[in-house]
Design a protein around this motif. Structure first.
Motif, short mmCIF file in Angstrom:
data_model
loop_
_atom_site.label_atom_id
_atom_site.label_comp_id
_atom_site.label_asym_id
_atom_site.label_seq_id
_atom_site.Cartn_x
_atom_site.Cartn_y
_atom_site.Cartn_z
N THR A 166 20.43 7.91 35.95
CA THR A 166 20.56 7.68 34.51
C THR A 166 20.26 6.24 34.11
OG1 THR A 166 22.93 7.25 34.78
CG2 THR A 166 22.27 9.51 34.27
N ALA A 167 20.03 5.36 35.09
CA ALA A 167 19.67 3.97 34.79
C ALA A 167 18.17 3.80 34.64
CB ALA A 167 20.19 3.04 35.88
N LEU A 168 17.39 4.76 35.10
CA LEU A 168 15.93 4.62 35.16
C LEU A 168 15.32 4.60 33.77
CD1 LEU A 168 13.59 4.41 37.17
CD2 LEU A 168 13.39 6.90 37.06
N ARG A 169 14.51 3.57 33.50
CA ARG A 169 13.87 3.42 32.20
C ARG A 169 12.34 3.55 32.27
NH1 ARG A 169 18.32 4.17 31.35
NH2 ARG A 169 19.84 3.01 30.09
N ASN A 170 11.73 3.10 33.35
CA ASN A 170 10.27 3.11 33.46
C ASN A 170 9.84 3.79 34.75
OD1 ASN A 170 11.15 0.60 31.88
ND2 ASN A 170 9.00 0.72 31.35
N LEU A 171 8.93 4.76 34.61
CA LEU A 171 8.40 5.46 35.78
C LEU A 171 6.89 5.51 35.69
CD1 LEU A 171 8.78 7.21 38.34
CD2 LEU A 171 8.88 9.20 36.83
N THR A 172 6.23 4.98 36.72
CA THR A 172 4.77 5.02 36.81
C THR A 172 4.36 5.90 37.98
OG1 THR A 172 4.54 2.78 35.91
CG2 THR A 172 2.68 3.66 37.15
N LEU A 173 3.61 6.97 37.65
CA LEU A 173 3.07 7.88 38.67
C LEU A 173 1.56 8.04 38.50
CD1 LEU A 173 5.79 10.69 38.79
CD2 LEU A 173 5.21 9.08 40.61
N SER A 174 0.91 7.00 38.04
CA SER A 174 -0.53 7.04 37.82
C SER A 174 -1.29 7.33 39.12
CB SER A 174 -1.01 5.69 37.28
OG SER A 174 -0.21 5.25 36.21
N PHE A 175 -2.42 8.06 38.99
CA PHE A 175 -3.38 8.23 40.08
C PHE A 175 -2.71 8.73 41.36
CE2 PHE A 175 -6.69 6.34 43.04
CZ PHE A 175 -7.67 7.25 42.66
N ASN A 176 -2.01 9.85 41.23
CA ASN A 176 -1.32 10.44 42.37
C ASN A 176 -1.76 11.87 42.67
OD1 ASN A 176 0.87 9.05 43.96
ND2 ASN A 176 1.41 8.36 41.91
N GLY A 177 -2.79 12.35 42.00
CA GLY A 177 -3.23 13.72 42.24
C GLY A 177 -2.27 14.77 41.72
N VAL A 178 -1.44 14.40 40.75
CA VAL A 178 -0.47 15.34 40.18
C VAL A 178 -1.19 16.28 39.22
CG1 VAL A 178 1.62 15.58 38.80
CG2 VAL A 178 1.38 13.66 40.39
N LYS A 179 -0.93 17.57 39.35
CA LYS A 179 -1.55 18.58 38.49
C LYS A 179 -0.49 19.21 37.57
CE LYS A 179 -5.26 19.55 41.80
NZ LYS A 179 -5.97 20.59 42.59
N ALA A 180 -0.81 20.36 37.02
CA ALA A 180 0.06 20.99 36.02
C ALA A 180 1.45 21.31 36.56
CB ALA A 180 -0.60 22.26 35.49
N LYS A 181 1.52 21.74 37.81
CA LYS A 181 2.82 22.12 38.38
C LYS A 181 3.75 20.92 38.46
CE LYS A 181 4.75 24.73 42.28
NZ LYS A 181 4.40 25.43 43.56
N GLY A 182 3.24 19.80 38.90
CA GLY A 182 4.06 18.58 38.96
C GLY A 182 4.43 18.10 37.58
N ALA A 183 3.49 18.18 36.64
CA ALA A 183 3.77 17.77 35.26
C ALA A 183 4.87 18.63 34.66
CB ALA A 183 2.50 17.87 34.42
N ALA A 184 4.84 19.93 34.96
CA ALA A 184 5.86 20.83 34.42
C ALA A 184 7.25 20.47 34.94
CB ALA A 184 5.52 22.27 34.78
N ALA A 185 7.34 20.05 36.20
CA ALA A 185 8.63 19.66 36.77
C ALA A 185 9.18 18.42 36.08
CB ALA A 185 8.48 19.41 38.27
N LEU A 186 8.31 17.46 35.83
CA LEU A 186 8.73 16.25 35.12
C LEU A 186 9.08 16.56 33.67
CD1 LEU A 186 6.04 13.88 36.61
CD2 LEU A 186 8.51 13.64 36.94
N ALA A 187 8.32 17.46 33.06
CA ALA A 187 8.58 17.85 31.68
C ALA A 187 9.95 18.50 31.54
CB ALA A 187 7.49 18.80 31.20
N ALA A 188 10.32 19.30 32.51
CA ALA A 188 11.62 19.97 32.45
C ALA A 188 12.77 18.97 32.43
CB ALA A 188 11.77 20.91 33.66
#
Length: 290
Positions: A166-188
């Motif tokens: 709950t302290a996390l404010r900034n997350l960078t996951l650029s250029f990691n080969g993440v596709k729709a499935k990974g995006a959906a997990a983060l979106a949830a």
């Protein structure tokens, strides 16, 4: 004498004889490009001595572009950072599991809040290991994890850590080969203010419309996130329409980077319509689209 006892580089902390390290008084440690993970033998032993010398006073640890790699980071639960330059294409990750575990052990109780781990090409197992570390130590406020080849597997694991920290404010996951499935997990995690994130960078990942739609739907129910970078993610009009919905009245987004995609007239019109009711957005980048 050390020029600054609070901001230290590899030259500040390495003993004059080249053997051993002294981090006494260091708060911000920059070890970028120090070649800590390139080969076995001398460098591996040096890394072990470095880990043993780390102190509890360190709050910012930068290990960028050391190419620690998958094997070491899977054991370590953590790796390196920001990248002034990528490592040689044929460099091999050789940080031993034993040395990596020493780093992980230190991080679990350390005061570090700002960790930079980009351009180390860690891989999905390293992503899972990092997630475990972040769940164990929830002090992190900023995680820069770009260019590590985490793919969906790593992103899914990290999503759980984002929810837990709950302290996390900034997350960078650029250029990691993440596709729709990974995006959906983060979106949830983002949906209905499920995390404390203020800034999310998922640029240069092949999210496609499906992945961006999942993010847009989640952001439409989020009143916390202020910065979103989804440039060069392969989205088209459908993804843009989802982002438009997230930009409606009540949106918390201040800066949206959606350039270098395949957004056409329909997507642009949808975004323009959303801006009529938006009173918060300061920056919108849509250049280099269809």
């Amino acid at each position: 004498a050390r020029a600054s006892s609070r901001n230290c580089t590899i030259d500040d902390v390495r003993h004059e004889d080249g053997h051993g390290f002294d981090f006494d008084g260091c708060v911000r440690v920059d070890l970028a490009g120090a070649h800590l993970g390139y080969q076995r033998g001398q460098h591996d032993e040096e890394f072990g001595r470095l880990i043993a010398a780390l102190t509890d006073d360190i709050e910012v640890l930068d290990l960028r572009a050391n190419y620690l790699g998958n094997r070491g980071c899977a054991a370590a639960r953590v790796a390196a950072a920001r990248a002034p330059r990528p490592p040689p294409h044929n460099a091999r990750a050789t940080l031993t599991a034993r040395r990596a575990k020493e780093l992980a052990h230190w991080l679990r109780t350390a005061r570090v809040t700002d960790l930079e781990v980009s351009h180390n090409y860690i891989g999905p197992p390293g992503g899972r290991a990092l997630a475990e570390a972040f769940e164990a130590n929830r002090k992190f406020t900023r995680l820069h994890l770009g260019a590590n080849r985490f793919r969906d597997e790593g992103a899914i694991a990290l999503a759980g850590a984002v929810r837990a920290n709950t302290a996390l404010r900034n997350l960078t996951l650029s250029f990691n080969g993440v596709k729709a499935k990974g995006a959906a997990a983060l979106a949830a995690v983002l949906a209905n203010n499920g995390s404390s994130l203020r800034a999310l960078e998922l640029d240069q990942n092949p999210l496609g419309d499906k992945g961006v739609i999942a993010l847009g739907d989640a952001l439409a129910t989020n009143a916390v996130v202020e910065y979103v970078d989804v440039h060069a993610t392969g989205m088209g009009d459908a993804g843009a329409a989802a982002l438009a919905a997230a930009l409606g009245a009540g949106s918390s987004i201040l800066d949206l980077q959606a350039w270098n995609n395949s957004i056409g007239d329909a997507g642009a019109v949808a975004i323009a319509g959303a801006l009529e009711a938006n009173t918060r957005l300061w920056v919108l980048s849509l250049e280099q689209n269809s």
